[in-house]
Write an enzyme that holds these catalytic residues in place. Structure first.
Site, PDB file in Angstrom:
ATOM      1  N   LYS A 118       0.819  -1.223   0.000  1.00  0.00           N
ATOM      2  CA  LYS A 118       0.000   0.000   0.000  1.00  0.00           C
ATOM      3  C   LYS A 118       0.850   1.269   0.000  1.00  0.00           C
ATOM      4  O   LYS A 118       0.327   2.357  -0.237  1.00  0.00           O
ATOM      5  CB  LYS A 118      -0.994   0.000   1.152  1.00  0.00           C
ATOM      6  CG  LYS A 118      -0.425   0.163   2.544  1.00  0.00           C
ATOM      7  CD  LYS A 118      -1.584   0.243   3.541  1.00  0.00           C
ATOM      8  CE  LYS A 118      -1.083   0.298   4.980  1.00  0.00           C
ATOM      9  NZ  LYS A 118      -2.208   0.366   5.925  1.00  0.00           N
ATOM     10  N   ASP A 119       2.165   1.141   0.235  1.00  0.00           N
ATOM     11  CA  ASP A 119       3.059   2.298   0.141  1.00  0.00           C
ATOM     12  C   ASP A 119       3.472   2.595  -1.288  1.00  0.00           C
ATOM     13  O   ASP A 119       3.994   3.676  -1.568  1.00  0.00           O
ATOM     14  CB  ASP A 119       4.336   2.038   0.948  1.00  0.00           C
ATOM     15  CG  ASP A 119       4.143   2.272   2.437  1.00  0.00           C
ATOM     16  OD1 ASP A 119       3.111   2.834   2.812  1.00  0.00           O
ATOM     17  OD2 ASP A 119       5.029   1.885   3.216  1.00  0.00           O
ATOM     18  N   ARG A 169      -9.021   7.997   4.650  1.00  0.00           N
ATOM     19  CA  ARG A 169      -9.955   6.921   4.291  1.00  0.00           C
ATOM     20  C   ARG A 169     -10.677   6.392   5.528  1.00  0.00           C
ATOM     21  O   ARG A 169     -11.910   6.254   5.539  1.00  0.00           O
ATOM     22  CB  ARG A 169      -9.171   5.781   3.618  1.00  0.00           C
ATOM     23  CG  ARG A 169      -9.966   4.494   3.402  1.00  0.00           C
ATOM     24  CD  ARG A 169      -9.055   3.363   2.944  1.00  0.00           C
ATOM     25  NE  ARG A 169      -7.999   3.090   3.901  1.00  0.00           N
ATOM     26  CZ  ARG A 169      -8.151   2.353   4.998  1.00  0.00           C
ATOM     27  NH1 ARG A 169      -9.332   1.825   5.287  1.00  0.00           N
ATOM     28  NH2 ARG A 169      -7.134   2.141   5.816  1.00  0.00           N
ATOM     29  N   ARG A 187       0.641  10.393  14.287  1.00  0.00           N
ATOM     30  CA  ARG A 187       1.756   9.915  13.461  1.00  0.00           C
ATOM     31  C   ARG A 187       2.719   9.089  14.291  1.00  0.00           C
ATOM     32  O   ARG A 187       2.637   9.025  15.499  1.00  0.00           O
ATOM     33  CB  ARG A 187       2.501  11.105  12.839  1.00  0.00           C
ATOM     34  CG  ARG A 187       1.806  11.764  11.668  1.00  0.00           C
ATOM     35  CD  ARG A 187       1.712  10.917  10.430  1.00  0.00           C
ATOM     36  NE  ARG A 187       2.926  10.170  10.136  1.00  0.00           N
ATOM     37  CZ  ARG A 187       3.991  10.662   9.517  1.00  0.00           C
ATOM     38  NH1 ARG A 187       4.005  11.915   9.117  1.00  0.00           N
ATOM     39  NH2 ARG A 187       5.039   9.895   9.276  1.00  0.00           N
ATOM     40  N   ARG A 193       2.796   5.115  18.255  1.00  0.00           N
ATOM     41  CA  ARG A 193       1.364   5.414  18.349  1.00  0.00           C
ATOM     42  C   ARG A 193       0.720   4.699  19.544  1.00  0.00           C
ATOM     43  O   ARG A 193      -0.135   5.270  20.227  1.00  0.00           O
ATOM     44  CB  ARG A 193       0.669   5.047  17.041  1.00  0.00           C
ATOM     45  CG  ARG A 193       0.878   6.093  15.954  1.00  0.00           C
ATOM     46  CD  ARG A 193       0.131   5.774  14.678  1.00  0.00           C
ATOM     47  NE  ARG A 193       0.880   4.847  13.840  1.00  0.00           N
ATOM     48  CZ  ARG A 193       0.437   4.395  12.673  1.00  0.00           C
ATOM     49  NH1 ARG A 193      -0.762   4.780  12.231  1.00  0.00           N
ATOM     50  NH2 ARG A 193       1.164   3.585  11.938  1.00  0.00           N
ATOM     51  N   CYS A 281      -3.091   9.001  -1.271  1.00  0.00           N
ATOM     52  CA  CYS A 281      -3.217   9.264   0.164  1.00  0.00           C
ATOM     53  C   CYS A 281      -4.015  10.530   0.468  1.00  0.00           C
ATOM     54  O   CYS A 281      -4.532  10.684   1.566  1.00  0.00           O
ATOM     55  CB  CYS A 281      -1.833   9.414   0.783  1.00  0.00           C
ATOM     56  SG  CYS A 281      -1.112   7.857   1.223  1.00  0.00           S
TER      57      CYS A 281
END
Length: 381
Positions: A118-119, A169, A187, A193, A281
């Site tokens: 997904k990057d 999303r 972030r 996180r 993104c």
């Protein structure tokens, strides 16, 4: 785009040692020979714990396939690792977690790069291809709750509880589903996180990819899995990809053994959907795929930033084709950046066409306007 790991695998001996993982090794050296037999394979990785775990999983598969090869690991940072005070959607860089790794690949310092799929943008730089997509981990999103909210679900959290997510999303879908909640950017890598969640009172819960939590061994922190009815996932989420130089046949052949056909077809459809929408993104685009009995089902959706406006449709196509001998000028055809040598070409074409057709359907119903407004509002935030 999220915080998954990326690794670089390259041929050429380290100039100096520094332990089993190659920490402290000298600069990456260009590969002088084409042969892979008997040479050290250098594995570079982002510095996060998740990146190392994902790297190790790919290296373990490669070791089983090629037991005579030696692997050394070298850590490196990417732009996305260094910019920690800005939401990913605001940075506007498509290759936040990949550029430095691709630069090393281009300079022949490394021979393959392992990314979270997904990057990777749906259009790769010229000369590169995804030579393998490994078997997908659970692609769903997960909720991790603050210890004081243990045992709850999102619907049971008090009014105005703050949920942390760096994903437009996720926020767009969950704002509509759970209007009593507030959403705020968070972030950092997974460790950072979770620390922000547990040690402060800023967040009632955070949303993370289930795949990353599972790979870290933190499944026990998942308080709620978000199914398709709550939150469609990101294009390619949960899958690892191996990027190589498109003309390096030896390396391409080597990594193709890692290919998982079902994952490849699902991800080709998802990436084609995203590419035709010109998503990324900075806009909320989401998918869900299912491959069952030779039929590939793709659900795709676009959302306004607050989730109030959306379009969602599902289409399907048959992908059950025999594997024919496709050697020749078309044997390395790319489908949205993926070269899948071990997957029938007609099945790949069908998957890509499915993504394009679904995107075209949404565009005909007004998706371009929704995404255009979302992009403008995100830029103005």
């Amino acid at each position: 785009m999220a915080e998954p790991g990326a690794a670089v695998v390259g041929l050429g001996r380290a100039e100096s040692g520094g332990g089993a993982d190659g920490a402290g090794a000298g600069p990456l050296l260009p590969r002088e020979e084409n042969g892979v037999d008997g040479r050290a394979i250098r594995v570079g990785t982002r510095r996060s714990q998740l990146a190392r775990i994902q790297t190790d999983s790919v290296v373990t598969m490669l070791r089983e396939l090629y037991p005579d090869l030696h692997f050394e690991i070298v850590a490196m940072s990417t732009t996305g690792d260094k910019i920690l005070d800005t939401a990913l959607s605001k940075i506007g860089e498509k290759s936040l977690f990949t550029k430095e790794l691709e630069n090393a690949l281009e300079r022949n310092e490394v021979d393959l790069v392992v990314h979270s799929l997904k990057d990777l943008p749906t259009s790769l730089p010229p000369g590169f291809t995804i030579g393998a997509v490994c078997k997908r981990e659970n692609p769903l999103d997960a909720v991790v709750f603050h210890p004081k909210n243990c045992g709850k679900t999102l619907s049971l959290l008090p009014e105005k509880s703050v949920i942390g997510t760096s994903s437009l999303r996720r926020a767009a879908q969950l704002k509509k589903k759970f209007p009593h909640l507030e959403f705020r950017d968070i972030r950092g890598n997974l460790n950072t996180r979770l620390k922000k969640l547990d040690e402060k009172e800023d967040f009632s819960a955070i949303i993370l990819a289930a795949a990353g939590l599972k790979r870290m061994g933190w499944e026990n922190r998942i308080g709620q899995l978000l199914g398709p009815e709550d939150c469609l996932y990101a294009v390619g989420q949960g899958a690892l990809a191996v990027e190589v130089r498109a003309k390096d046949q030896e390396i391409l052949n080597m990594v193709s053994a890692l290919q998982d056909a079902d994952t490849v077809l699902c991800c080709i459809a998802e990436r084609a959907f995203m590419k035709h929408l010109e998503g990324g993104c900075s806009v909320p685009v989401a998918v869900n795929t299912l491959l069952k009995d030779g039929q590939l089902y793709l659900t795709g959706a676009v959302y306004s930033l607050d989730g109030s406006d959306s379009l969602k449709e599902t289409m399907q196509t048959g992908v059950s084709y025999p594997h024919q001998n496709e050697d020749g000028p078309n044997d390395d055809v790319q489908h949205v950046g993926i070269t899948a040598k071990n997957v029938p070409g007609r099945a790949q074409e069908a998957a890509e066409n499915l993504g394009v057709e679904l995107a075209s359907l949404l565009l005909s119903k007004g998706a371009k306007h929704i995404l255009s407004v979302a992009r403008q509002l995100n830029d103005a935030r």
